[in-house]
Scaffold this motif. Structure first.
Motif, PDB file in Angstrom:
ATOM      1  N   GLY A  37       5.497  36.683 -46.919  1.00  0.00           N
ATOM      2  CA  GLY A  37       5.938  35.860 -48.031  1.00  0.00           C
ATOM      3  C   GLY A  37       7.227  35.120 -47.716  1.00  0.00           C
ATOM      4  N   ALA A  38       8.145  35.782 -47.042  1.00  0.00           N
ATOM      5  CA  ALA A  38       9.417  35.147 -46.699  1.00  0.00           C
ATOM      6  C   ALA A  38       9.196  33.957 -45.777  1.00  0.00           C
ATOM      7  CB  ALA A  38      10.345  36.175 -46.042  1.00  0.00           C
ATOM      8  N   GLU A  39       8.312  34.110 -44.794  1.00  0.00           N
ATOM      9  CA  GLU A  39       8.020  33.005 -43.883  1.00  0.00           C
ATOM     10  C   GLU A  39       7.367  31.843 -44.630  1.00  0.00           C
ATOM     11  OE1 GLU A  39       5.380  32.080 -39.847  1.00  0.00           O
ATOM     12  OE2 GLU A  39       5.716  34.175 -40.488  1.00  0.00           O
ATOM     13  N   LEU A  56      -3.031  39.552 -51.141  1.00  0.00           N
ATOM     14  CA  LEU A  56      -2.345  40.263 -52.217  1.00  0.00           C
ATOM     15  C   LEU A  56      -1.469  41.378 -51.666  1.00  0.00           C
ATOM     16  CD1 LEU A  56      -1.883  40.838 -55.213  1.00  0.00           C
ATOM     17  CD2 LEU A  56      -3.930  42.268 -55.172  1.00  0.00           C
ATOM     18  N   ARG A  57      -2.024  42.201 -50.769  1.00  0.00           N
ATOM     19  CA  ARG A  57      -1.307  43.358 -50.241  1.00  0.00           C
ATOM     20  C   ARG A  57      -0.599  42.993 -48.942  1.00  0.00           C
ATOM     21  NH1 ARG A  57      -1.546  46.378 -54.786  1.00  0.00           N
ATOM     22  NH2 ARG A  57      -3.670  46.986 -55.345  1.00  0.00           N
ATOM     23  N   MET A  61       7.054  41.383 -49.489  1.00  0.00           N
ATOM     24  CA  MET A  61       6.723  40.582 -50.661  1.00  0.00           C
ATOM     25  C   MET A  61       5.211  40.453 -50.770  1.00  0.00           C
ATOM     26  SD  MET A  61       7.802  36.608 -51.428  1.00  0.00           S
ATOM     27  CE  MET A  61       9.495  36.957 -50.988  1.00  0.00           C
ATOM     28  N   ASP A  62       4.620  40.956 -51.859  1.00  0.00           N
ATOM     29  CA  ASP A  62       3.162  40.853 -51.996  1.00  0.00           C
ATOM     30  C   ASP A  62       2.768  39.481 -52.537  1.00  0.00           C
ATOM     31  OD1 ASP A  62       3.525  40.837 -54.753  1.00  0.00           O
ATOM     32  OD2 ASP A  62       2.806  42.870 -55.056  1.00  0.00           O
ATOM     33  N   GLY A  63       1.473  39.259 -52.685  1.00  0.00           N
ATOM     34  CA  GLY A  63       0.980  37.948 -53.065  1.00  0.00           C
ATOM     35  C   GLY A  63       1.425  37.502 -54.440  1.00  0.00           C
ATOM     36  N   LEU A  64       1.459  38.429 -55.417  1.00  0.00           N
ATOM     37  CA  LEU A  64       1.886  38.051 -56.759  1.00  0.00           C
ATOM     38  C   LEU A  64       3.374  37.718 -56.808  1.00  0.00           C
ATOM     39  CD1 LEU A  64      -0.101  40.507 -59.065  1.00  0.00           C
ATOM     40  CD2 LEU A  64      -0.569  38.109 -58.555  1.00  0.00           C
ATOM     41  N   HIS A  85      -8.824  44.773 -51.429  1.00  0.00           N
ATOM     42  CA  HIS A  85      -8.876  45.796 -52.466  1.00  0.00           C
ATOM     43  C   HIS A  85      -9.401  45.138 -53.726  1.00  0.00           C
ATOM     44  CE1 HIS A  85      -6.322  48.222 -49.792  1.00  0.00           C
ATOM     45  NE2 HIS A  85      -5.722  47.071 -49.548  1.00  0.00           N
ATOM     46  N   GLY A  86     -10.687  44.839 -53.757  1.00  0.00           N
ATOM     47  CA  GLY A  86     -11.266  44.023 -54.812  1.00  0.00           C
ATOM     48  C   GLY A  86     -11.522  44.776 -56.091  1.00  0.00           C
ATOM     49  N   SER A  87     -10.491  45.337 -56.690  1.00  0.00           N
ATOM     50  CA  SER A  87     -10.664  46.076 -57.942  1.00  0.00           C
ATOM     51  C   SER A  87     -10.455  45.163 -59.129  1.00  0.00           C
ATOM     52  CB  SER A  87      -9.664  47.239 -58.021  1.00  0.00           C
ATOM     53  OG  SER A  87      -8.348  46.736 -58.149  1.00  0.00           O
ATOM     54  N   ILE A  88     -10.983  45.590 -60.263  1.00  0.00           N
ATOM     55  CA  ILE A  88     -10.796  44.833 -61.490  1.00  0.00           C
ATOM     56  C   ILE A  88      -9.317  44.760 -61.855  1.00  0.00           C
ATOM     57  CG2 ILE A  88     -11.208  44.881 -63.984  1.00  0.00           C
ATOM     58  CD1 ILE A  88     -13.538  43.837 -62.367  1.00  0.00           C
TER      59      ILE A  88
END
Length: 446
Positions: A37-39, A56-57, A61-64, A85-88
């Motif tokens: 994320g920083a890059e 996302l993971r 820094m994660d995707g959100l 991690h395709g969870s609801i």
């Protein structure tokens, strides 16, 4: 793909970056990559892509978190979240945060292409013209929502409009319609919480009277009547489960079969939905279908409460006053400065709708051309005793009625539902809506 566009890929899996980058370049895109994320943020300081695809993971820094940082500096730049991690839960978090889309690894080629095409349409030059003349604001909170609305208005995608009651969700829906290619076609509104299930089914999907091709045939359902235009489903969270399934099929197949007909009719409607309730909670409680939620919530526009945009209150008050003056030819011309200060400091639990109501009262009660602070203070102090709206009165009656039948039956839901003329499922929904526990009435008969 008809245009070359720049996409930024962000993933700490270098092999995936290389594979996905090759695929997108073969589709004709210009691709940049970042392994964190920083890059990605550092690259965005110098460049402007049309789309960001981020895992996302990721460590750090994660995707959100990356999405939130992007939105502060690059408002409206679409971000699509990818995850293995395709969870609801992940999908709900991503959608609720306002990201453009959600893709599960391994990424389906067609799903990727569809999502990219929709996202790039958001990045195209926006609709020009006086498209938002009814959405008055000076607030950064509201400006951000309008910027998002400006970009999605020309797109033929479903939008879920959320926000507290009275915040202007119906007005936002009409604004989206007026700024869309469908603006010369019907705009219809259907409130899912104000009709019984059979009537709502007929109003939404249509029904037949007489022979299919006879003079008495009637296909007056909103999905048919609004063909070519836009349909707004207000209080969409109140849609009964059986009708949720029917609506999902109608949207997927782009056709509807009216009740009593042996034939299906093609539909061509952009569906907008609105709610002031927690749709994620409704899904978790299995009151609303997850697949329908994601179909309706391609983009979420979350309107702020009026108390979160206090700089807009004087602007809106003057606007409402001018509208009333033109309609009623009143001699009232403005507000005293102290009156506007009082308005700006009020909490406004009823939001914009409550402000409009107050201005209408002030104009009716004013004895001078300028509305005084004393008059505004008097109306505000009595606001809790204002005559209720129809929906407020209906809700209060429902609460009183439910409490009464539960007391009569000492909390026996089967008997209470029988007295109310409802089945147990509908009766439990009513209790849940009003936060009433049947067990609290055990042994407390009249």
């Amino acid at each position: 793909m008809t245009r070359k566009a720049r996409i930024l890929l962000v993933d700490d899996d270098v092999s995936l970056l290389k594979l996905l980058g090759l695929r997108l370049r073969s589709e004709g895109f210009e691709v940049a990559t970042a392994t964190s994320g920083a890059e990605a943020l550092e690259w965005l300081e110098q460049h402007r892509p049309e789309l960001v695809l981020s895992d996302l993971r990721m460590d750090g820094m994660d995707g959100l978190a990356l999405f939130e940082r992007i939105q502060h500096k690059h408002i409206g730049l679409p971000v699509v979240i990818m995850t293995a991690h395709g969870s609801i839960t992940d999908a709900v978090s991503a959608t609720r945060s306002g990201v453009f889309g959600f893709l599960t690894k391994p990424i389906d080629k067609e799903a990727l292409r569809k999502t990219i095409n929709e996202a790039l349409a958001v990045s195209l030059p926006a609709f020009e013209g006086d498209w938002q003349h009814n959405m008055l604001t000076r607030s950064p909170a509201m400006t951000g929502v309008l910027e998002q609305a400006r970009r999605i208005a020309p797109l033929d995608i479903s939008v879920l409009i959320t926000g507290p009651a009275g915040a202007g969700k119906a007005l936002m829906a009409r604004t989206l319609h007026q700024a869309s290619p469908r603006r010369d076609h019907p705009f219809m509104v259907l409130n899912c919480g104000s009709l019984t299930e059979p009537l709502l089914e007929s109003e939404l999907f249509g029904h037949v009277r007489g022979a299919f091709d006879g003079a008495d045939a009637d296909y007056s359902g909103a999905l048919i009547t609004a063909r070519g235009g836009t349909l707004l489903l207000e209080e969409v969270d109140e849609l009964p489960p059986r009708l949720q399934a029917r609506l999902l099929r109608a949207l997927e197949q782009q056709e509807v079969r009216p009740r009593g007909s042996e034939h299906s009719i093609k539909t061509d409607v952009r569906v907008l939905s609105a709610t002031s309730r927690d749709m994620v909670g409704a899904m978790e409680q299995e009151r609303f279908r997850e697949d329908l939620f994601y179909r309706l919530n391609v983009v979420n526009l979350a309107l702020p409460a009026l108390k979160e945009r206090p700089e807009d209150i004087p602007l809106l008050a003057r606007h409402f006053l001018e509208q009333i003056r033109q309609r009623q030819h009143t001699q009232v011309t403005g507000f005293a400065p102290d009156a506007l200060s009082l308005l700006a400091a009020a909490p406004w639990p009823g939001n914009v709708r409550e402000l409009l109501n107050l201005v209408e009262q002030a104009v009716a009660m004013a004895s001078a051309p300028v509305i005084s602070a004393q008059l505004v203070e008097g109306i505000l102090s009595g606001s809790s005793e204002q005559f209720p709206t129809f929906n407020e009165a209906r809700a209060e009656f429902e609460r009183m009625y439910l409490n009464k039948v539960l007391r009569m039956t000492e909390g026996n839901v089967t008997q209470a539902a029988g007295l109310a003329g409802r089945n147990r499922t509908d009766f439990y929904k009513l209790l849940s809506r009003h936060g009433i526990e049947a067990g609290a009435f055990k042994g407390k008969g009249d």
